[in-house]
Design an enzyme around this catalytic site. Structure first.
Site, PDB file in Angstrom:
ATOM      1  CG  ASN A   9      -1.706   1.229   1.441  1.00  0.00           C
ATOM      2  OD1 ASN A   9      -1.790   2.063   0.537  1.00  0.00           O
ATOM      3  ND2 ASN A   9      -2.317   1.374   2.610  1.00  0.00           N
ATOM      4  CD1 TRP A  10       3.439   1.051  -3.023  1.00  0.00           C
ATOM      5  CD2 TRP A  10       3.496   2.362  -4.837  1.00  0.00           C
ATOM      6  NE1 TRP A  10       4.148   0.388  -4.001  1.00  0.00           N
ATOM      7  CE2 TRP A  10       4.194   1.171  -5.121  1.00  0.00           C
ATOM      8  CE3 TRP A  10       3.395   3.342  -5.841  1.00  0.00           C
ATOM      9  CZ2 TRP A  10       4.797   0.934  -6.366  1.00  0.00           C
ATOM     10  CZ3 TRP A  10       3.987   3.102  -7.076  1.00  0.00           C
ATOM     11  CH2 TRP A  10       4.683   1.906  -7.327  1.00  0.00           C
ATOM     12  CE  LYS A  11      -0.237   3.335   4.806  1.00  0.00           C
ATOM     13  NZ  LYS A  11      -0.286   3.483   6.249  1.00  0.00           N
ATOM     14  CD  GLU A 100      -3.200   5.592   6.660  1.00  0.00           C
ATOM     15  OE1 GLU A 100      -3.184   5.660   5.412  1.00  0.00           O
ATOM     16  OE2 GLU A 100      -2.252   5.112   7.322  1.00  0.00           O
ATOM     17  CD  GLU A 170      -3.586  -2.461   7.339  1.00  0.00           C
ATOM     18  OE1 GLU A 170      -2.460  -2.654   6.901  1.00  0.00           O
ATOM     19  OE2 GLU A 170      -4.242  -1.441   7.086  1.00  0.00           O
ATOM     20  N   GLY A 176       2.052   2.485  10.732  1.00  0.00           N
ATOM     21  CA  GLY A 176       2.973   3.611  10.578  1.00  0.00           C
ATOM     22  C   GLY A 176       3.649   4.038  11.866  1.00  0.00           C
ATOM     23  CB  SER A 215       4.882  -1.392  12.106  1.00  0.00           C
ATOM     24  OG  SER A 215       4.460  -0.052  12.285  1.00  0.00           O
ATOM     25  N   GLY A 236       2.729  -1.034   4.295  1.00  0.00           N
ATOM     26  CA  GLY A 236       2.747   0.396   3.980  1.00  0.00           C
ATOM     27  C   GLY A 236       4.164   0.871   3.729  1.00  0.00           C
ATOM     28  N   GLY A 237       4.766   1.482   4.745  1.00  0.00           N
ATOM     29  CA  GLY A 237       6.087   2.102   4.598  1.00  0.00           C
ATOM     30  C   GLY A 237       7.127   1.234   3.907  1.00  0.00           C
TER      31      GLY A 237
HETATM   32  P1  PGA Z   1       2.614   0.480   7.653  1.00  0.00           P
HETATM   33  O1  PGA Z   1       1.156   0.642   6.996  1.00  0.00           O
HETATM   34  O2  PGA Z   1       3.192  -0.808   7.123  1.00  0.00           O
HETATM   35  O3  PGA Z   1       3.372   1.686   7.208  1.00  0.00           O
HETATM   36  O4  PGA Z   1       2.401   0.428   9.135  1.00  0.00           O
HETATM   37  C1  PGA Z   1       0.321  -0.459   6.802  1.00  0.00           C
HETATM   38  C2  PGA Z   1      -0.985   0.004   6.190  1.00  0.00           C
HETATM   39  O5  PGA Z   1      -1.488   1.062   6.572  1.00  0.00           O
HETATM   40  O6  PGA Z   1      -1.554  -0.686   5.319  1.00  0.00           O
END
Ligand code: PGA
Length: 258
Positions: A9-11, A100, A170, A176, A215, A236-237
């Protein structure tokens, strides 16, 4: 047995040049280790880059999804994207109910359910995100919160539609933050979700993949993916760094045999 799945998930990150570099390096790494034989890999770029990433990955086993969709069909909805449009540009999946979006963009339970339905009607795989806040965990409401989120999202669906879902657990406090759920904490919730799925039949429970997100990184992925009911990750990150994302795909390929 369920094939593991790693979804990036690149956001709201990326630019044309960086996206090209990231995708090229990921594709090379996946091919070099023949990883997509053991693990399904998806990326969810910002919608303006979906066409770019789709073109770069068309000849590969890497699939592309969207981070959001509109619950309505095409029409007068300025700024929105319909499920059919996402299919048209080559998406096979869509994230729905990410915390989010629930927290900042008004994706309440009803809208989440409508988005799941819209995705299924268009032929997209909904990746339904669920998870509790820190306050809810501290109040020991984790299982009741994810139960409510799951049940409200699938309430209007027919059995074959539920089988087409992917779930992503999640915990909000782990997204994050660098603070991951322990493998045992995650497994407890995943096992609970598996029981909820089994209410629709054992084949549903056996088929639907339940990802962990929050994370996940190159160091903690293997221990998470070794758990019985964790079928991969929503990343994500770490999905923005090719080396880390590939290491996570590698951990998922090893999965429960690790
Ligand atoms: P993160 O995000 O790996 O940066 O914690 C995960 C997500 O929101 O899908």
């Amino acid at each position: 047995m369920r094939k593991t799945l790693v979804a990036g998930n690149w956001k709201m990150n990326g630019r044309v040049v960086q996206n090209d570099e990231l995708v090229t390096t990921v594709l090379a790494g996946l091919a070099e280790q023949a990883l997509t034989e053991q693990v399904d890999v998806m990326v969810f770029p910002p919608s303006v880059y979906i066409a770019q990433v789709e073109a770069a990955t068309r000849e590969s086993a890497l699939s592309v999804g969207a981070q959001n969709l509109c619950e309505f069909a095409d029409g007068a909805y300025t700024g929105e994207l319909s499920a059919e449009m996402l299919v048209d540009v080559g998406c096979s999946a869509v994230l729905i109910g990410h915390s989010e979006r629930r927290a900042m963009f008004g994706d309440d339970e009803q809208r989440v359910a409508e988005k799941v339905k819209a995705a299924l009607v268009a032929g997209l795989t909904p990746v339904l995100c669920l998870g509790e806040s820190l306050e809810q965990r501290d109040a020991e409401q984790t299982l009741s919160v994810v139960t409510e989120q799951f049940k409200s999202a699938v309430a209007g669906l027919k059995l074959p539609e539920i089988t087409r879902l992917v779930l992503a657990y999640e915990p909000v406090w782990a997204i994050g933050t660098g603070r991951t759920a322990t493998p045992e904490q995650a497994q407890e919730v995943h096992a609970h979700l598996r029981v909820l799925l089994a209410e629709y039949g054992q084949s549903v429970a056996d088929t639907v993949r339940v990802l962990y997100g929050g994370s996940v990184n190159a160091d903690n992925a293997a221990a998470l993916f070794a758990q019985q009911d964790i079928d991969g990750g929503l990343i994500g990150g770490a999905s923005l760094k090719a080396k880390d994302f590939l290491a996570i795909c590698q951990a998922a390929a090893v999965g429960r045999d690790g």
